[in-house]
Design an enzyme around this catalytic site. Sequence first.
Site, PDB file in Angstrom:
ATOM      1  N   GLY A  45      40.920  31.675  42.229  1.00  0.00           N
ATOM      2  CA  GLY A  45      40.716  32.742  43.207  1.00  0.00           C
ATOM      3  C   GLY A  45      40.080  32.329  44.523  1.00  0.00           C
ATOM      4  O   GLY A  45      40.302  32.954  45.551  1.00  0.00           O
ATOM      5  N   ASP A 104      31.155  39.805  39.956  1.00  0.00           N
ATOM      6  CA  ASP A 104      31.271  41.123  39.333  1.00  0.00           C
ATOM      7  C   ASP A 104      30.034  41.310  38.437  1.00  0.00           C
ATOM      8  O   ASP A 104      28.953  41.647  38.924  1.00  0.00           O
ATOM      9  CB  ASP A 104      32.592  41.120  38.554  1.00  0.00           C
ATOM     10  CG  ASP A 104      32.980  42.468  37.977  1.00  0.00           C
ATOM     11  OD1 ASP A 104      32.092  43.211  37.561  1.00  0.00           O
ATOM     12  OD2 ASP A 104      34.173  42.784  37.903  1.00  0.00           O
ATOM     13  N   LYS A 132      30.625  42.567  44.154  1.00  0.00           N
ATOM     14  CA  LYS A 132      30.720  43.894  43.516  1.00  0.00           C
ATOM     15  C   LYS A 132      29.360  44.183  42.897  1.00  0.00           C
ATOM     16  O   LYS A 132      29.192  44.205  41.659  1.00  0.00           O
ATOM     17  CB  LYS A 132      31.802  43.819  42.428  1.00  0.00           C
ATOM     18  CG  LYS A 132      32.808  44.938  42.476  1.00  0.00           C
ATOM     19  CD  LYS A 132      33.703  44.888  41.263  1.00  0.00           C
ATOM     20  CE  LYS A 132      35.128  44.612  41.604  1.00  0.00           C
ATOM     21  NZ  LYS A 132      36.023  44.709  40.421  1.00  0.00           N
ATOM     22  N   PHE A 153      39.434  47.465  41.701  1.00  0.00           N
ATOM     23  CA  PHE A 153      40.027  46.173  41.371  1.00  0.00           C
ATOM     24  C   PHE A 153      40.775  45.655  42.597  1.00  0.00           C
ATOM     25  O   PHE A 153      41.743  46.260  43.044  1.00  0.00           O
ATOM     26  CB  PHE A 153      40.972  46.283  40.172  1.00  0.00           C
ATOM     27  CG  PHE A 153      41.326  44.932  39.618  1.00  0.00           C
ATOM     28  CD1 PHE A 153      40.438  44.261  38.782  1.00  0.00           C
ATOM     29  CD2 PHE A 153      42.509  44.314  39.966  1.00  0.00           C
ATOM     30  CE1 PHE A 153      40.733  42.996  38.300  1.00  0.00           C
ATOM     31  CE2 PHE A 153      42.818  43.045  39.479  1.00  0.00           C
ATOM     32  CZ  PHE A 153      41.923  42.392  38.647  1.00  0.00           C
ATOM     33  N   ASP A 160      43.781  37.727  42.204  1.00  0.00           N
ATOM     34  CA  ASP A 160      45.037  38.037  41.507  1.00  0.00           C
ATOM     35  C   ASP A 160      44.911  39.204  40.548  1.00  0.00           C
ATOM     36  O   ASP A 160      43.813  39.638  40.183  1.00  0.00           O
ATOM     37  CB  ASP A 160      45.474  36.822  40.694  1.00  0.00           C
ATOM     38  CG  ASP A 160      44.619  36.658  39.431  1.00  0.00           C
ATOM     39  OD1 ASP A 160      43.377  36.692  39.536  1.00  0.00           O
ATOM     40  OD2 ASP A 160      45.184  36.531  38.329  1.00  0.00           O
ATOM     41  N   ARG A 166      48.126  36.821  44.891  1.00  0.00           N
ATOM     42  CA  ARG A 166      47.177  35.907  45.530  1.00  0.00           C
ATOM     43  C   ARG A 166      47.527  35.665  46.998  1.00  0.00           C
ATOM     44  O   ARG A 166      46.655  35.423  47.823  1.00  0.00           O
ATOM     45  CB  ARG A 166      47.155  34.559  44.809  1.00  0.00           C
ATOM     46  CG  ARG A 166      46.556  34.608  43.419  1.00  0.00           C
ATOM     47  CD  ARG A 166      46.273  33.199  42.928  1.00  0.00           C
ATOM     48  NE  ARG A 166      46.074  33.150  41.488  1.00  0.00           N
ATOM     49  CZ  ARG A 166      44.929  33.416  40.863  1.00  0.00           C
ATOM     50  NH1 ARG A 166      43.875  33.760  41.546  1.00  0.00           N
ATOM     51  NH2 ARG A 166      44.838  33.334  39.556  1.00  0.00           N
TER      52      ARG A 166
HETATM   53  P1  5GP Z   1      31.928  38.026  36.537  1.00  0.00           P
HETATM   54  O1  5GP Z   1      31.604  36.910  35.587  1.00  0.00           O
HETATM   55  O2  5GP Z   1      31.023  38.057  37.743  1.00  0.00           O
HETATM   56  O3  5GP Z   1      31.987  39.352  35.852  1.00  0.00           O
HETATM   57  O4  5GP Z   1      33.414  37.816  36.979  1.00  0.00           O
HETATM   58  C1  5GP Z   1      33.816  37.041  38.015  1.00  0.00           C
HETATM   59  C2  5GP Z   1      35.315  36.851  37.937  1.00  0.00           C
HETATM   60  O5  5GP Z   1      35.961  38.062  37.543  1.00  0.00           O
HETATM   61  C3  5GP Z   1      35.877  36.526  39.300  1.00  0.00           C
HETATM   62  O6  5GP Z   1      35.900  35.158  39.535  1.00  0.00           O
HETATM   63  C4  5GP Z   1      37.280  37.102  39.199  1.00  0.00           C
HETATM   64  O7  5GP Z   1      38.136  36.153  38.605  1.00  0.00           O
HETATM   65  C5  5GP Z   1      37.158  38.263  38.232  1.00  0.00           C
HETATM   66  N1  5GP Z   1      37.091  39.564  38.918  1.00  0.00           N
HETATM   67  C6  5GP Z   1      36.061  40.437  38.949  1.00  0.00           C
HETATM   68  N2  5GP Z   1      36.361  41.541  39.651  1.00  0.00           N
HETATM   69  C7  5GP Z   1      37.618  41.351  40.111  1.00  0.00           C
HETATM   70  C8  5GP Z   1      38.503  42.142  40.936  1.00  0.00           C
HETATM   71  O8  5GP Z   1      38.211  43.243  41.423  1.00  0.00           O
HETATM   72  N3  5GP Z   1      39.716  41.593  41.205  1.00  0.00           N
HETATM   73  C9  5GP Z   1      40.117  40.385  40.714  1.00  0.00           C
HETATM   74  N4  5GP Z   1      41.332  39.963  41.041  1.00  0.00           N
HETATM   75  N5  5GP Z   1      39.326  39.626  39.930  1.00  0.00           N
HETATM   76  C10 5GP Z   1      38.084  40.111  39.637  1.00  0.00           C
END
Ligand code: 5GP
Length: 181
Positions: A45, A104, A132, A153, A160, A166
């Site tokens: 990403g 996230d 986020k 999202f 993606d 992407r």
């Molecule tokens: P975390 O471990 O912080 O929950 O997740 C991070 C990963 O979740 C990011 O690198 C991404 O791959 C995915 N992710 C979280 N939210 C989104 C979103 O809104 N869109 C997309 N495409 N990926 C997300």
Amino acid sequence: MTEDGMPRELISREVLDRRVGELADEIERDYADSEELLCVGVLKGSVFFMSDLLQRLSRPLVVDFFQTSSYRGETTSPGEVRIRRDLDHSLAGRDVLLIEDIVDTGYTMRTIMALMGFRGARSVRLCVLLDKACKRETPVQIHYRGFEVDDVFVVGYGLDYDDRYRNLPYIGVLEEPGASE
Ligand code: 5GP
């Protein structure tokens, strides 16, 4: 989705470009006195963001990547993080700039930053395009933040859904992932 079936635009290409330029200026200033920077992107990403960001830096740097477990078409975050591809370079004594597309829950970055410290990096800073913050479950220190986004999202500019979207030149919102499948 818009009428032509594309994700609704949330952050335009122009706004992205401007903000990436500001982040690059900040990074350039902060690392003015440090030696060669090790820039680590999280696959896949971060690739588009990282490419634009690093082309704006004129200081000496090394590029490396690693990959963690991905969403695989789901839209909720896993709490457990798996490393799928490791770095080529040693971190010992290096100043590391970690570059990620979105934070996230925070589990991925918390795990990776702890690992980098454990491997002997001299310093680790995190540069994130999208934050986020409303979804955070574990605290993460973000040194360079592009934008804060709500609980939607997002896709495009490297992000993606099931490895699609992407190449969108903007950040868009995918209203109902999977609804068209
Ligand atoms: P975390 O471990 O912080 O929950 O997740 C991070 C990963 O979740 C990011 O690198 C991404 O791959 C995915 N992710 C979280 N939210 C989104 C979103 O809104 N869109 C997309 N495409 N990926 C997300």
